[in-house]
Design a protein around this motif. Structure first.
Motif, PDB file in Angstrom:
ATOM      1  N   GLY A 165      -1.872  -2.275  11.116  1.00 35.53           N
ATOM      2  CA  GLY A 165      -0.391  -2.107  10.974  1.00 35.53           C
ATOM      3  C   GLY A 165       0.136  -3.422  10.801  1.00 35.53           C
ATOM      4  N   ARG A 166      -0.518  -4.599  10.682  1.00 39.45           N
ATOM      5  CA  ARG A 166      -0.011  -5.858  10.545  1.00 39.45           C
ATOM      6  C   ARG A 166       0.583  -6.286   9.017  1.00 39.45           C
ATOM      7  NH1 ARG A 166      -0.245  -5.222  15.090  1.00 39.45           N
ATOM      8  NH2 ARG A 166      -1.212  -6.352  16.767  1.00 39.45           N
ATOM      9  N   LEU A 167       1.477  -7.063   8.958  1.00 43.50           N
ATOM     10  CA  LEU A 167       2.391  -7.350   7.733  1.00 43.50           C
ATOM     11  C   LEU A 167       1.153  -7.879   6.609  1.00 43.50           C
ATOM     12  CD1 LEU A 167       4.827  -7.185   6.150  1.00 43.50           C
ATOM     13  CD2 LEU A 167       5.255  -9.536   7.245  1.00 43.50           C
ATOM     14  N   GLY A 168       0.289  -8.623   7.030  1.00 47.36           N
ATOM     15  CA  GLY A 168      -0.426  -9.352   6.129  1.00 47.36           C
ATOM     16  C   GLY A 168      -1.356  -8.086   5.432  1.00 47.36           C
ATOM     17  N   SER A 169      -1.940  -7.343   6.055  1.00 49.00           N
ATOM     18  CA  SER A 169      -2.865  -6.368   5.990  1.00 49.00           C
ATOM     19  C   SER A 169      -2.033  -5.299   5.035  1.00 49.00           C
ATOM     20  CB  SER A 169      -3.462  -5.473   6.883  1.00 49.00           C
ATOM     21  OG  SER A 169      -4.024  -4.387   6.612  1.00 49.00           O
ATOM     22  N   VAL A 170      -0.834  -4.961   5.428  1.00 50.56           N
ATOM     23  CA  VAL A 170       0.225  -4.145   4.715  1.00 50.56           C
ATOM     24  C   VAL A 170       0.327  -4.633   3.134  1.00 50.56           C
ATOM     25  CG1 VAL A 170       2.392  -2.772   4.268  1.00 50.56           C
ATOM     26  CG2 VAL A 170       1.064  -3.033   6.490  1.00 50.56           C
ATOM     27  N   ILE A 171       0.571  -5.915   3.218  1.00 53.73           N
ATOM     28  CA  ILE A 171       1.008  -6.748   1.900  1.00 53.73           C
ATOM     29  C   ILE A 171      -0.485  -6.809   0.968  1.00 53.73           C
ATOM     30  CG2 ILE A 171       1.413  -8.819   0.927  1.00 53.73           C
ATOM     31  CD1 ILE A 171       3.168  -9.486   3.193  1.00 53.73           C
ATOM     32  N   GLU A 172      -1.363  -6.824   1.686  1.00 55.69           N
ATOM     33  CA  GLU A 172      -2.735  -6.994   0.883  1.00 55.69           C
ATOM     34  C   GLU A 172      -2.775  -5.339   0.254  1.00 55.69           C
ATOM     35  OE1 GLU A 172      -7.553  -7.858   1.386  1.00 55.69           O
ATOM     36  OE2 GLU A 172      -6.321  -8.066   2.914  1.00 55.69           O
ATOM     37  N   VAL A 286       8.139  -2.374  -4.181  1.00 59.46           N
ATOM     38  CA  VAL A 286       7.442  -2.361  -2.697  1.00 59.46           C
ATOM     39  C   VAL A 286       7.247  -3.651  -2.108  1.00 59.46           C
ATOM     40  CG1 VAL A 286       5.843  -1.510  -1.059  1.00 59.46           C
ATOM     41  CG2 VAL A 286       6.897  -0.051  -2.842  1.00 59.46           C
ATOM     42  N   LEU A 287       6.747  -4.353  -2.898  1.00 59.66           N
ATOM     43  CA  LEU A 287       6.332  -5.950  -2.720  1.00 59.66           C
ATOM     44  C   LEU A 287       7.817  -6.615  -2.448  1.00 59.66           C
ATOM     45  CD1 LEU A 287       3.289  -6.806  -4.834  1.00 59.66           C
ATOM     46  CD2 LEU A 287       3.247  -6.736  -2.211  1.00 59.66           C
ATOM     47  N   ARG A 293      12.837  -7.719   3.136  1.00 63.54           N
ATOM     48  CA  ARG A 293      12.963  -7.607   4.821  1.00 63.54           C
ATOM     49  C   ARG A 293      12.606  -8.991   5.436  1.00 63.54           C
ATOM     50  NH1 ARG A 293      12.411  -3.085   8.329  1.00 63.54           N
ATOM     51  NH2 ARG A 293      12.080  -1.700   6.588  1.00 63.54           N
ATOM     52  N   GLY A 294      11.704  -9.789   5.064  1.00 61.31           N
ATOM     53  CA  GLY A 294      11.475 -10.884   5.547  1.00 61.31           C
ATOM     54  C   GLY A 294      12.722 -11.949   5.636  1.00 61.31           C
ATOM     55  N   LEU A 295      13.540 -11.790   4.524  1.00 57.59           N
ATOM     56  CA  LEU A 295      14.602 -12.773   4.271  1.00 57.59           C
ATOM     57  C   LEU A 295      15.758 -12.569   4.990  1.00 57.59           C
ATOM     58  CD1 LEU A 295      14.182 -13.346   0.349  1.00 57.59           C
ATOM     59  CD2 LEU A 295      13.745 -15.092   2.405  1.00 57.59           C
ATOM     60  N   PRO A 302      11.100 -16.360   5.771  1.00 60.28           N
ATOM     61  CA  PRO A 302      11.063 -16.625   4.376  1.00 60.28           C
ATOM     62  C   PRO A 302       9.414 -17.090   4.018  1.00 60.28           C
ATOM     63  CG  PRO A 302      11.871 -18.677   5.844  1.00 60.28           C
ATOM     64  CD  PRO A 302      11.986 -17.539   6.688  1.00 60.28           C
ATOM     65  N   GLY A 303       8.574 -17.143   5.262  1.00 62.04           N
ATOM     66  CA  GLY A 303       7.087 -17.198   4.640  1.00 62.04           C
ATOM     67  C   GLY A 303       6.706 -16.131   4.021  1.00 62.04           C
ATOM     68  N   THR A 304       7.283 -14.811   4.477  1.00 61.83           N
ATOM     69  CA  THR A 304       6.634 -13.627   3.793  1.00 61.83           C
ATOM     70  C   THR A 304       7.044 -13.539   2.432  1.00 61.83           C
ATOM     71  OG1 THR A 304       6.473 -12.501   6.065  1.00 61.83           O
ATOM     72  CG2 THR A 304       6.969 -11.078   3.913  1.00 61.83           C
ATOM     73  N   ALA A 305       8.431 -14.098   2.149  1.00 62.66           N
ATOM     74  CA  ALA A 305       8.747 -14.122   0.728  1.00 62.66           C
ATOM     75  C   ALA A 305       8.320 -14.887  -0.187  1.00 62.66           C
ATOM     76  CB  ALA A 305      10.311 -14.430   0.807  1.00 62.66           C
ATOM     77  N   ARG A 306       7.647 -16.123   0.373  1.00 62.01           N
ATOM     78  CA  ARG A 306       6.773 -17.009  -0.350  1.00 62.01           C
ATOM     79  C   ARG A 306       5.481 -16.477  -0.676  1.00 62.01           C
ATOM     80  NH1 ARG A 306       8.856 -20.974   3.339  1.00 62.01           N
ATOM     81  NH2 ARG A 306       6.825 -21.281   4.132  1.00 62.01           N
ATOM     82  N   ASP A 307       4.941 -15.589   0.190  1.00 61.26           N
ATOM     83  CA  ASP A 307       3.796 -15.152  -0.065  1.00 61.26           C
ATOM     84  C   ASP A 307       3.762 -14.002  -0.997  1.00 61.26           C
ATOM     85  OD1 ASP A 307       2.604 -16.731   1.929  1.00 61.26           O
ATOM     86  OD2 ASP A 307       2.565 -15.389   3.485  1.00 61.26           O
TER      87      ASP A 307
END
Length: 429
Positions: A165-172, A286-287, A293-295, A302-307
Motif C-alpha cells: 500500500g506504499r506510495l512508491g509501490s503503487v506508482i511502480e 492516473v500518474l 495529490r502530492g502537490l 512535491p517530491g512525488t510530483a517530481r518522481d
C-alpha cells in the motif's frame, strides 16, 4: 479471440476470490486422493515397506495446522484490506484494480486458506478411519510439503504486504501497467486494423445505448459483421473514450442493406470505469492524479510530483524508441475495420497539463518538468519536439502567473527548453 481471452483473464485476476476457490478445490482433492495410496500399495506389495505413521500424531499435526492457518488467513485478509485502503488514500482510488491484482498477495491468501481447508478435510477423514497405513504416510508427506510452502509463502508475503500500500509501490505498479499498454499499442498502432482514410466522420454514425467508457473492442466481430453486410467500419471511440447515446462510437461506410446495428454495437465492451489494459492514456492520467495529490496543500509532497514527471519521461521515451516501431501494414488482420492511432497531443495533455497547473507555485516541480520536456524534445521526432515545446511554453506561462519571487522565475527560465528557446537555439518564445 486471444485479445478477448486476455481481457477476460485480466478481469478474473481482479477478483480476489478466484484463486482461493481454485486452491481450496485442489486441497480437498489432495486430501481425499491420499487414500489411493492404500489400494496402490496393496496391489504393488509396497505396504510392508511403508513407514508406520500413527493416527494420533497425524491428528495432532493437522489440528495445529488447521488452527494456525485460520489465524494467518484472517491476518492476511485484514492486512490486505488495510493495504488497499492505504493505496486508495495515499495515491488515487483508480489504482485499486492494480493493487488488488497483486499476484504475491493473492497467492499468499490462497495458500493459507487452501492449507486450512486441507487440514480440516484430512482431519475429518482421518478421524473416521478413511486412510490405511500407506494413506496416512502419503497424507503426512503432503502435510509437511504444504507446511513448507506456507512458511516460504508467509516470508515472501510479509515483505510484499509491507510495501503493497506504499506510495512508491503503487506508482511502480501504475507505471508498469502503463508501460505494458504503451508497448502493446506501439506494436499495434491501429490494433491490427486498417488505417483511417479520408474524413474521420464519414459514413452513417453508430450509437450505443449505454453510458460509460469503452473498455475493449472486439475487432474480429466487427470484421465479420462488415463482411456480412459488405461495409467498412471506422472506429470513433477508442478504449478509454467516454460514450453515451448521443456520441457516435463508429461510422459505417458503404452498403445498401438494412443493418442490424446491435451486432456492431455488441463488439464494443462498455463499462463504468476505464481500464489500464488497452488505454495507455488512462495510465498517464492516473500518474498525473497521484502527482496532483502530492502537490495538494494537505499533502505538500512535491517530491512525488517530481518522481512522476521522471516516470512520464521514461514512458514517452519508450513510446518513441525505434525498436518498438512496427509497420501497421504487416499486422493488418481486419481490413474492413479502420482505427485511428493514439493522439500524441492527448497523451501529452494527460501527462503534463494538470501537473504544470497544480504545481505552478512549486519551482522545483517546474524545473524537473522543463528538464523532462527538454529531453523529450531532443529524443523524439518532429511531432514529439513540437508537443514538448508547446507544453514547455504553457508550463512556463503558468509559472509566470503564479511565482512571485524573481529568483524562482529565473531558475525555471534557465532550465531545459525554457533556456534553449529564450537563447534562440529553438523557436523564439
Amino acid at each position: 479471440m486471444l485479445d478477448k481471452l486476455e481481457f477476460i483473464l485480466n478481469r478474473i485476476r481482479e477478483r480476489l476470490w478466484i484463486k482461493p476457490l481454485i486452491v481450496c478445490l485442489l486441497s480437498i482433492a489432495a486430501a481425499l486422493a491420499s487414500r489411493g495410496a492404500d489400494s496402490f500399495g496393496a496391489e504393488m506389495g509396497w505396504e510392508q515397506w511403508t513407514p508406520e505413521v500413527s493416527k494420533e500424531s497425524l491428528i495432532e499435526l493437522l489440528k495445529i495446522c488447521a488452527a494456525s492457518m485460520l489465524v494467518i488467513a484472517t491476518l492476511a485478509v485484514a492486512s490486505m484490506v488495510s493495504a488497499y485502503a492505504s493505496a486508495a488514500s495515499t495515491a488515487t482510488p483508480r489504482t485499486f484494480a492494480l493493487v488488488i491484482a497483486d499476484d504475491v498477495s493473492q497467492n499468499a491468501l490462497s495458500t493459507f486458506i487452501g492449507a486450512f481447508i486441507f487440514s480440516i478435510v484430512a482431519l475429518v477423514a482421518l478421524m473416521n478411519g478413511y486412510y490405511g497405513n500407506s494413506g496416512r504416510f502419503v497424507l503426512c508427506s503432503i502435510t509437511l510439503v504444504i507446511l513448507s510452502v506456507v512458511i516460504v509463502t508467509f516470508v515472501r508475503w510479509v515483505d510484499r504486504i509491507a510495501r503493497l500500500g506504499r506510495l512508491g509501490s503503487v506508482i511502480e505498479k501504475v507505471e508498469t501497467a502503463t508501460s505494458q499498454s504503451l508497448k502493446r499499442r506501439r506494436a499495434q498502432p491501429t490494433m491490427r486494423c486498417a488505417e483511417i482514410e479520408g474524413s474521420s466522420r464519414e459514413g452513417r454514425p453508430l450509437y450505443t445505448r449505454q453510458v460509460g467508457y469503452v473498455q475493449h473492442i472486439e475487432c474480429n466481430k466487427l470484421q465479420a459483421c462488415a463482411k456480412k453486410y459488405d461495409v467498412h467500419i471506422r472506429i470513433a471511440a477508442l478504449p478509454g473514450a467516454f460514450v453515451s447515446p448521443s456520441i457516435p462510437i463508429a461510422f459505417i461506410i458503404g452498403g445498401d442493406k438494412e443493418l442490424e446495428t446491435d451486432k456492431f454495437e455488441n463488439a464494443f465492451v462498455i463499462g463504468r470505469n476505464r481500464l489500464f489494459d488497452e488505454d495507455p492514456c488512462f495510465g498517464l492520467t492516473v500518474l498525473s492524479e497521484i502527482a496532483i495529490r502530492g502537490l495538494s496543500p494537505a499533502v505538500n509532497d512535491p517530491g512525488t510530483a517530481r518522481d512522476i514527471v521522471v516516470a512520464m519521461g521514461r514512458l514517452f521515451v519508450q513510446w518513441m524508441s525505434p525498436e518498438e516501431k512496427t509497420d501497421a501494414a504487416e499486422t493488418c488482420e481486419f481490413d474492413r475495420v479502420q482505427v485511428p492511432e493514439l493522439s500524441l497531443w492527448d497523451m501529452f495533455d494527460d501527462a503534463f497539463t494538470a501537473i504544470a497547473r497544480e504545481g505552478a507555485g512549486a519551482p522545483e516541480v517546474h524545473m524537473r518538468l522543463q528538464e523532462t520536456l527538454y529531453a523529450l524534445a531532443h529524443f523524439g521526432d518532429g511531432a514529439m519536439r513540437d508537443m514538448a515545446i508547446k507544453h514547455s511554453r504553457l508550463a512556463l506561462a503558468r509559472a509566470e502567473q503564479t511565482l512571485t519571487l524573481e529568483e524562482d522565475l529565473e531558475a525555471v527560465r534557465n532550465t531545459g527548453l525554457c533556456c534553449e528557446l529564450s537563447s534562440g537555439d529553438g523557436q523564439k518564445r
